[in-house]
Design a protein around this motif. Sequence first.
Motif: not given
Length: 300
Positions: A81, A109, A115-118, A120-121, A124
């Motif tokens: 972010s 991770d 940043e957990a959500e970032v 994940k992206k 992927q």
Amino acid sequence: MNEDQRQHDYSETDSYPRPSHSDLTYILKYGIKSSSGGGRSSARETIGRVAAGAIAETYLSTVHNVEIVAFVSSVGNIRMSFLENTIGSTESSYMDFLSHVTRKQVDSDECRCPEAEVAKKMKQKIIDTKSAKDSIGGTVTCVIRNVPKGLGEPCFDKLEAKLAHAMLSIPASKAFEVGSGFRGTEMLGSVHNDPFIQGKNGLVSATNFSGGIQGGISNGENIYFRVAFKPPATIGLPQVTCSYTGVEGILAVRGRHDPCVVPRAVSIVEAMAAIVIMDQLLIQNSRQQCSAALANVKKN
């Protein structure tokens, strides 16, 4: 001993230099190249750096409470972010993040992004890139906390210069920025300047766009910088290129190759940061000891 070698995976490179790799330049300079992988330009050589960095960091942590934490801040166009915002708009929250981020958070991770959500992206993105037999680059951000004041040797061995030298010696690195970096060029001096305020032990900076270094010397604030890594050159996707003999052909490398190096680069960045700070601390200590000894000679 490594018994899981696959030298045959590199047989195609006997005929074709890999685009954007060191195969050709090593032959131009030394007249020879590694028969399996990149040789000294391979990330394999960094094992010695990480071992030395671990020793340096242990000393720095034990004696000076220095903390070094690096993390993946972007993979391709997937960014944390703080990189999405205009510099200065979230500077306070970003500085707070750098003051508190831990290795435990980073290592929670496999992408090594806190940043957990970032994360994940990012994961992927790497999976998709690997499926396409291609590669992707990214950046690693590092913060060094509790750095002793006064480290750095102007003019040519300024602290940020030594850090840049160290980071750009890491395989696949392509760029380095400290503090506000390139985004700082978009700011006015009246905003970018770090005003001084009275702290518990002397003057401190109200902001830290300088990244903990001013005039090439550490000022006691957190040192933070970012290193850019290119997409790995060795990919399985067929590429139209040219052989060593000048004949056009197609190169498609087989074997196990990282689609993205930035998660692995985190430990190397931390190690090189520790080595640089350790070197500068030894230089500073030697100067202070010589100065003290000279003062005693003059008294006598």
